[in-house]
Design a protein around this motif. Structure first.
Motif, PDB file in Angstrom:
ATOM      1  N   GLU A  78      27.714  32.772  58.164  1.00  0.00           N
ATOM      2  CA  GLU A  78      26.826  32.288  57.532  1.00  0.00           C
ATOM      3  C   GLU A  78      25.713  32.773  58.742  1.00  0.00           C
ATOM      4  OE1 GLU A  78      26.350  31.897  55.007  1.00  0.00           O
ATOM      5  OE2 GLU A  78      28.747  31.683  53.715  1.00  0.00           O
ATOM      6  N   GLU A  79      26.504  32.013  59.757  1.00  0.00           N
ATOM      7  CA  GLU A  79      25.257  31.764  60.889  1.00  0.00           C
ATOM      8  C   GLU A  79      24.179  33.505  61.117  1.00  0.00           C
ATOM      9  OE1 GLU A  79      27.673  30.769  61.136  1.00  0.00           O
ATOM     10  OE2 GLU A  79      27.652  28.763  61.804  1.00  0.00           O
TER      11      GLU A  79
ATOM     12  N   ASN B 174      15.832  30.586  48.406  1.00  0.00           N
ATOM     13  CA  ASN B 174      16.124  29.166  48.327  1.00  0.00           C
ATOM     14  C   ASN B 174      14.364  28.674  49.617  1.00  0.00           C
ATOM     15  OD1 ASN B 174      17.966  28.379  47.130  1.00  0.00           O
ATOM     16  ND2 ASN B 174      19.595  28.391  49.684  1.00  0.00           N
ATOM     17  N   ASN B 175      14.508  29.304  50.186  1.00  0.00           N
ATOM     18  CA  ASN B 175      12.376  29.444  50.833  1.00  0.00           C
ATOM     19  C   ASN B 175      11.854  29.646  50.343  1.00  0.00           C
ATOM     20  OD1 ASN B 175      13.419  28.855  54.069  1.00  0.00           O
ATOM     21  ND2 ASN B 175      14.661  29.407  53.302  1.00  0.00           N
TER      22      ASN B 175
ATOM     23  N   ALA C 265      17.482  36.105  57.719  1.00  0.00           N
ATOM     24  CA  ALA C 265      17.036  35.412  57.500  1.00  0.00           C
ATOM     25  C   ALA C 265      15.773  35.226  57.971  1.00  0.00           C
ATOM     26  CB  ALA C 265      17.301  34.381  55.688  1.00  0.00           C
ATOM     27  N   THR C 266      15.779  34.454  59.466  1.00  0.00           N
ATOM     28  CA  THR C 266      14.602  33.271  59.677  1.00  0.00           C
ATOM     29  C   THR C 266      14.266  34.660  59.996  1.00  0.00           C
ATOM     30  OG1 THR C 266      16.549  31.322  60.494  1.00  0.00           O
ATOM     31  CG2 THR C 266      15.075  31.613  62.289  1.00  0.00           C
TER      32      THR C 266
ATOM     33  N   ALA D 299      24.353  35.541  58.666  1.00  0.00           N
ATOM     34  CA  ALA D 299      23.020  35.791  57.609  1.00  0.00           C
ATOM     35  C   ALA D 299      21.467  35.059  57.229  1.00  0.00           C
ATOM     36  CB  ALA D 299      23.811  34.685  55.894  1.00  0.00           C
ATOM     37  N   GLN D 300      22.073  33.684  58.415  1.00  0.00           N
ATOM     38  CA  GLN D 300      20.713  33.071  58.936  1.00  0.00           C
ATOM     39  C   GLN D 300      19.661  33.606  59.505  1.00  0.00           C
ATOM     40  OE1 GLN D 300      19.819  29.094  56.667  1.00  0.00           O
ATOM     41  NE2 GLN D 300      18.221  30.238  58.043  1.00  0.00           N
TER      42      GLN D 300
ATOM     43  N   GLN E  38      17.028  36.449  67.009  1.00  0.00           N
ATOM     44  CA  GLN E  38      18.078  35.936  66.320  1.00  0.00           C
ATOM     45  C   GLN E  38      19.439  35.649  66.254  1.00  0.00           C
ATOM     46  OE1 GLN E  38      16.934  33.208  64.507  1.00  0.00           O
ATOM     47  NE2 GLN E  38      14.577  33.378  65.512  1.00  0.00           N
TER      48      GLN E  38
ATOM     49  N   ILE F 132      21.666  36.442  52.730  1.00  0.00           N
ATOM     50  CA  ILE F 132      20.807  36.797  52.892  1.00  0.00           C
ATOM     51  C   ILE F 132      19.455  36.580  51.666  1.00  0.00           C
ATOM     52  CG2 ILE F 132      18.776  38.243  53.989  1.00  0.00           C
ATOM     53  CD1 ILE F 132      20.741  39.532  55.544  1.00  0.00           C
TER      54      ILE F 132
ATOM     55  N   ILE G  94      19.436  32.586  51.405  1.00  0.00           N
ATOM     56  CA  ILE G  94      19.115  31.924  52.324  1.00  0.00           C
ATOM     57  C   ILE G  94      16.821  32.915  51.782  1.00  0.00           C
ATOM     58  CG2 ILE G  94      18.212  31.297  54.170  1.00  0.00           C
ATOM     59  CD1 ILE G  94      20.930  32.151  54.988  1.00  0.00           C
TER      60      ILE G  94
END
Length: 250
Positions: A158-159, A39-40, A165-166, A161-162, A109, A33, A36
């Motif tokens: 991975e989904e 990276n943002n 984060a989303t 974690a995304q 999410q 997390i 990600i």
């Protein structure tokens, strides 16, 4: 700056099921997390990046001393009977404010990945929610003694974690917290969080996109942000017509 906490660690394994240890899942997920978020362009601090133990109180104090904006604690849940309950839930100090919005976003999410959404619950007795001075969310990412949840966790890591984060990013973007040089409309500033939460609830009932900004010495109730002054001025006029004293801030 955001603080990510992988629960347990060191001698504290957390929940254990068939040799699977909660502390390991938590750390692995928090690091994913955090990557990600970084990276943002989000600054991230961790309570741990290795297998070490600190008490929940110590972790809360570290976050307070670091002056971070938000505290996200990652867990795996457990139930007395194996494979009887599955799903994700998030815990917050109270069902108000930006922390509550963020918890709802994270759950929603994760629901898209296949987890049952067990909702957001208030847990004011938990140390990491009671002692932290910033908005804090504790996320239970499935039950570690549920084969269904473990399969989802492993096959969609991975989904997941995304998704978390989303949920964080969407909430902060909606509230205007992570926009730079933006305009916000401030409706109140309080030393007592209870008063700020009362005003926040009142504004949200009228569907104003309000939140509590507690990054400074006061709990500031704000609306926005907006990329240009005209948009902020339009919102300020709406709030004034509703009877609120306002000031536009950046």
């Amino acid at each position: 700056m955001r603080y990510l906490r992988p629960a347990h660690g060191g001698r504290d394994f957390g929940a254990v099921y068939n040799g699977r240890r909660e502390k390991d899942d938590n750390l692995r997920l928090v690091l994913a997390i955090g990557e990600i978020l970084q990276n943002n362009d989000i600054d991230v601090e961790y309570t741990r990046t290795t297998d070490v133990y600190e008490t929940p109180y110590e972790k809360a104090m570290e976050a307070n001393n670091a002056g971070v904006d938000f505290f996200i604690s990652i867990h795996r849940n457990s139930f007395p009977t194996d494979n009887e309950v599955s799903g994700v839930e998030s815990l917050v100090y109270s069902l108000t404010g930006l922390k509550y919005q963020m918890a709802q976003q994270i759950n929603e999410q994760l629901e898209t990945i296949g987890f049952v959404n067990l909702g957001v619950k208030a847990r004011p007795n938990l140390v990491v929610l009671r002692k932290t001075e910033m908005p804090a969310v504790l996320v239970e990412v499935g039950f570690i003694n549920s084969d269904i949840d473990n399969r989802l966790f492993d096959e969609n890591f991975e989904e997941i974690a995304q998704a978390i984060a989303t949920g964080i990013l969407d909430t902060l973007n909606y509230a205007g917290v992570i926009q730079e040089n933006n305009y916000r409309v401030q409706v109140g500033a309080f030393r007592n969080r209870t008063y700020a939460e009362r005003l926040l609830d009142e504004l949200m009932e009228q569907e104003f996109p309000a939140y509590i900004n507690d990054s400074g010495p006061y709990y500031r109730v704000q609306v926005g942000g907006y990329e240009n002054l005209n948009e902020a001025a339009d919102m300020e006029r709406r709030l004034k017509r509703a009877g609120y004293p306002t000031v536009i801030v950046k």
